[in-house]
Design a protein around this motif. Structure first.
Motif, PDB file in Angstrom:
ATOM      1  N   ILE A   1       0.835  -1.204   0.000  1.00  0.00           N
ATOM      2  CA  ILE A   1       0.000   0.000   0.000  1.00  0.00           C
ATOM      3  C   ILE A   1       0.870   1.254   0.000  1.00  0.00           C
ATOM      4  O   ILE A   1       0.641   2.195  -0.763  1.00  0.00           O
ATOM      5  CB  ILE A   1      -0.959  -0.007   1.206  1.00  0.00           C
ATOM      6  CG1 ILE A   1      -2.076  -1.036   0.990  1.00  0.00           C
ATOM      7  CG2 ILE A   1      -1.557   1.381   1.439  1.00  0.00           C
ATOM      8  CD1 ILE A   1      -3.006  -1.184   2.162  1.00  0.00           C
ATOM      9  N   VAL A   2       1.883   1.247   0.863  1.00  0.00           N
ATOM     10  CA  VAL A   2       2.778   2.400   0.930  1.00  0.00           C
ATOM     11  C   VAL A   2       3.582   2.531  -0.360  1.00  0.00           C
ATOM     12  O   VAL A   2       3.713   3.628  -0.934  1.00  0.00           O
ATOM     13  CB  VAL A   2       3.721   2.286   2.142  1.00  0.00           C
ATOM     14  CG1 VAL A   2       4.755   3.407   2.117  1.00  0.00           C
ATOM     15  CG2 VAL A   2       2.922   2.320   3.441  1.00  0.00           C
ATOM     16  N   ALA A   3       4.106   1.396  -0.842  1.00  0.00           N
ATOM     17  CA  ALA A   3       4.913   1.428  -2.064  1.00  0.00           C
ATOM     18  C   ALA A   3       4.091   1.875  -3.271  1.00  0.00           C
ATOM     19  O   ALA A   3       4.629   2.479  -4.207  1.00  0.00           O
ATOM     20  CB  ALA A   3       5.510   0.048  -2.328  1.00  0.00           C
ATOM     21  N   GLY A   4       2.787   1.596  -3.230  1.00  0.00           N
ATOM     22  CA  GLY A   4       1.947   1.927  -4.369  1.00  0.00           C
ATOM     23  C   GLY A   4       1.770   3.408  -4.604  1.00  0.00           C
ATOM     24  O   GLY A   4       1.460   3.826  -5.731  1.00  0.00           O
ATOM     25  N   ILE A   5       1.950   4.221  -3.577  1.00  0.00           N
ATOM     26  CA  ILE A   5       1.732   5.662  -3.751  1.00  0.00           C
ATOM     27  C   ILE A   5       3.022   6.472  -3.551  1.00  0.00           C
ATOM     28  O   ILE A   5       2.963   7.683  -3.377  1.00  0.00           O
ATOM     29  CB  ILE A   5       0.649   6.173  -2.787  1.00  0.00           C
ATOM     30  CG1 ILE A   5       0.989   5.824  -1.335  1.00  0.00           C
ATOM     31  CG2 ILE A   5      -0.705   5.615  -3.167  1.00  0.00           C
ATOM     32  CD1 ILE A   5       0.013   6.420  -0.340  1.00  0.00           C
ATOM     33  N   THR A   6       4.163   5.795  -3.584  1.00  0.00           N
ATOM     34  CA  THR A   6       5.430   6.511  -3.423  1.00  0.00           C
ATOM     35  C   THR A   6       6.133   6.893  -4.722  1.00  0.00           C
ATOM     36  O   THR A   6       7.076   7.688  -4.669  1.00  0.00           O
ATOM     37  CB  THR A   6       6.410   5.682  -2.564  1.00  0.00           C
ATOM     38  OG1 THR A   6       6.540   4.366  -3.117  1.00  0.00           O
ATOM     39  CG2 THR A   6       5.933   5.584  -1.133  1.00  0.00           C
TER      40      THR A   6
ATOM     41  N   VAL B   1       2.192   5.959 -14.795  1.00  0.00           N
ATOM     42  CA  VAL B   1       2.951   5.332 -13.707  1.00  0.00           C
ATOM     43  C   VAL B   1       2.809   3.812 -13.756  1.00  0.00           C
ATOM     44  O   VAL B   1       3.787   3.074 -13.621  1.00  0.00           O
ATOM     45  CB  VAL B   1       2.473   5.878 -12.345  1.00  0.00           C
ATOM     46  CG1 VAL B   1       3.111   5.100 -11.194  1.00  0.00           C
ATOM     47  CG2 VAL B   1       2.810   7.353 -12.219  1.00  0.00           C
ATOM     48  N   VAL B   2       1.577   3.325 -13.963  1.00  0.00           N
ATOM     49  CA  VAL B   2       1.331   1.882 -13.946  1.00  0.00           C
ATOM     50  C   VAL B   2       1.991   1.187 -15.131  1.00  0.00           C
ATOM     51  O   VAL B   2       2.578   0.103 -14.986  1.00  0.00           O
ATOM     52  CB  VAL B   2      -0.182   1.598 -13.932  1.00  0.00           C
ATOM     53  CG1 VAL B   2      -0.467   0.104 -14.090  1.00  0.00           C
ATOM     54  CG2 VAL B   2      -0.806   2.113 -12.645  1.00  0.00           C
ATOM     55  N   SER B   3       1.918   1.806 -16.310  1.00  0.00           N
ATOM     56  CA  SER B   3       2.400   1.148 -17.532  1.00  0.00           C
ATOM     57  C   SER B   3       3.827   1.512 -17.901  1.00  0.00           C
ATOM     58  O   SER B   3       4.432   0.857 -18.758  1.00  0.00           O
ATOM     59  CB  SER B   3       1.481   1.508 -18.701  1.00  0.00           C
ATOM     60  OG  SER B   3       1.571   2.894 -19.000  1.00  0.00           O
TER      61      SER B   3
ATOM     62  N   VAL C   1      -7.773   5.342  -2.659  1.00  0.00           N
ATOM     63  CA  VAL C   1      -8.206   4.392  -3.690  1.00  0.00           C
ATOM     64  C   VAL C   1      -7.009   3.875  -4.486  1.00  0.00           C
ATOM     65  O   VAL C   1      -6.899   2.674  -4.774  1.00  0.00           O
ATOM     66  CB  VAL C   1      -9.235   5.055  -4.628  1.00  0.00           C
ATOM     67  CG1 VAL C   1      -9.544   4.150  -5.814  1.00  0.00           C
ATOM     68  CG2 VAL C   1     -10.507   5.389  -3.868  1.00  0.00           C
ATOM     69  N   LEU C   2      -6.083   4.768  -4.835  1.00  0.00           N
ATOM     70  CA  LEU C   2      -4.897   4.352  -5.584  1.00  0.00           C
ATOM     71  C   LEU C   2      -4.051   3.360  -4.792  1.00  0.00           C
ATOM     72  O   LEU C   2      -3.572   2.357  -5.336  1.00  0.00           O
ATOM     73  CB  LEU C   2      -4.053   5.571  -5.955  1.00  0.00           C
ATOM     74  CG  LEU C   2      -4.613   6.514  -7.013  1.00  0.00           C
ATOM     75  CD1 LEU C   2      -3.626   7.646  -7.279  1.00  0.00           C
ATOM     76  CD2 LEU C   2      -4.895   5.763  -8.300  1.00  0.00           C
ATOM     77  N   ALA C   3      -3.859   3.633  -3.511  1.00  0.00           N
ATOM     78  CA  ALA C   3      -3.044   2.741  -2.685  1.00  0.00           C
ATOM     79  C   ALA C   3      -3.673   1.359  -2.588  1.00  0.00           C
ATOM     80  O   ALA C   3      -2.994   0.330  -2.742  1.00  0.00           O
ATOM     81  CB  ALA C   3      -2.880   3.352  -1.285  1.00  0.00           C
TER      82      ALA C   3
END
Length: 441
Positions: free
Chosen positions: A46-51, A160-162, A294-296
């Protein structure tokens, strides 16, 4: 693992659990039941997802839009739109549509545009003899352009995702955004003519030449309106120009946008006060908190899908069904429309992109074009029954039953579907401008 992830998430949605918590709980419960993965990994993901650094652009662009609105941008952009298209058939409805294009380059969020513009334009349209349901339908359909027009929050998330250049995505959205607004203006012209709205304060006019037109004496002067709105219109140009010439990245452009908004609000429009700045910070913080939650959670859900090899299994299933690109793109359109009806766009994008990206790029779809396809489809889903989050919000502002708004929205939904087909099967609409300008990051 995939069915349990989807089932747990679906159960959470049925129980009306907020989408961020539904995604996180679905992921954690599935990992706990089916794997030996320590649940602490979930917190780390979760933390890594929004860093990632590019995601910093999201709160900064939202703040820039909030400051610009607080500094007097709204009335100036509305005046400019009215000066340009107020004399057309369906003048105020056309103003609604064109305003969405201007605001899309500021807010980057369809829901934010409906919340701000809808509270001004829907009462104004109702006062000029537009039906409440029609006013809601126009107001819901127009801001779909916001995620397409740079700076787009959804495009930042996709980049960011792709791993796709956010700068290229920004430039790729310009022509599609203008095309959508042009098609919507044609739809408004046709529907206003058929329905016979007067767009005048008196509802008893019988002069067909005046149907839908704002009287000349009620329209603001064009040059004065353009001069007043020019500082706001220069913001997207500053962002795109800076990215094109390598002055700053998309993330750095967001910081520049905040500084520019402060300068314009304080020294140019002279309407921005300390109180308004604090209010903008509070409102932007609330919106950022909701989006980042939501993003996290979606990043955790996407990681769980990947850990369970769901993208690989989905790719195998898709290729076993068909390897015809036209057929696959039709299926993708249907999937994304359905996802856009039920799931917040950024969350849906994070979940779906890891599944679709390897399949479609292997078949030759350009990553930038794929990003535009995904963003457009998820946007159209916002006005697609039976859910249609954008249409639901605008109907609440218009104080009209949702089912009544749905009946009035079908011409705009049809327009959106035709537009979606054009964007999907004519990639040059999206790719021509980035290729000409040779835009990088």
């Amino acid at each position: 693992m995939g069915p349990m992830l989807l089932g747990n998430f679906g159960l959470g949605m049925l129980l009306r659990v907020p989408i961020g918590f539904a995604l996180a709980l679905a992921s954690l419960v599935t990992l706990w039941i089916l794997t030996d993965t320590p649940l602490t990994i979930g917190a780390q993901r979760i933390v890594a997802g929004i860093t990632p650094f590019p995601l910093l652009a999201i709160p900064l662009f939202i703040l820039a839009g909030g400051i610009m609105n607080a500094g007097g941008i709204t009335k100036r952009l509305l005046n400019l739109a009215d000066a340009i298209v107020g004399g057309m058939r369906g003048g105020l409805a056309q103003t609604n549509v064109l305003s969405a294009l201007f605001f899309g380059g500021i807010s980057g969020s369809a829901v934010a545009d409906i919340s701000s513009l809808g509270r001004i334009l829907i009462p104004a349209m109702k006062a000029r003899d537009y039906k409440a349901a029609y006013s809601a339908a126009v107001t819901a359909a127009a801001p779909i352009v916001a995620p397409i027009m740079p700076p787009s929050i959804t495009m930042i998330v996709y980049g960011v995702v792709s791993g796709t250049s956010i700068g290229q995505l920004f430039f790729a959205g310009i022509i599609p955004a203008i095309l959508y607004i042009a098609m919507l203006m044609v739809a408004v012209h046709l529907t206003v003519r058929k329905r016979g709205f007067t767009d005048e304060l008196q509802a008893n006019t019988t002069n067909l030449k005046l149907i839908g037109k704002t009287p000349k004496e009620d329209r603001p002067p064009f040059w004065k309106s353009l001069w007043g709105a020019l500082p706001a219109l220069l913001l997207p140009l500053l962002i795109l120009g800076g990215i094109r010439f390598g002055w700053f990245t998309a993330t750095e452009a967001a910081a520049v946008a905040v500084l520019y908004a402060l300068v314009v609000g304080i020294f140019v429009y002279r309407e921005l006060t300390i109180k308004k700045i604090i209010s903008s910070l509070a409102e932007s913080s609330l919106m950022v908190g909701l989006i980042m939650l939501v993003l996290a959670a979606a990043q955790l859900y996407s990681w769980a899908l990947t850990s369970g090899r769901v993208p690989q299994m989905a790719a195998d299933a898709i290729f076993n069904f068909s390897d015809n690109l036209v057929v696959l793109l039709i299926l993708v359109n249907i999937l994304l429309l359905i996802a856009g009806m039920f799931i917040e766009a950024n969350a849906a994008l994070i979940i779906i992109t890891p599944i679709l990206y390897p399949v479609l790029t292997e078949l030759g779809v350009d990553p930038v074009h794929l990003g535009i396809i995904i963003v457009v489809n998820l946007g159209i889903g916002l006005i697609t029954p039976p859910v249609g989050i954008a249409l639901m919000l605008s109907s609440e502002i218009a104080k009209v039953k949702f089912i009544t708004a749905i009946r009035s929205s079908w011409p705009f939904l049809l327009t959106g579907l035709i537009y979606m087909i054009l964007i999907t099967y004519i990639p040059q609409i999206s790719l021509w401008l980035p290729s000409v300008l040779m835009v990088g990051e």
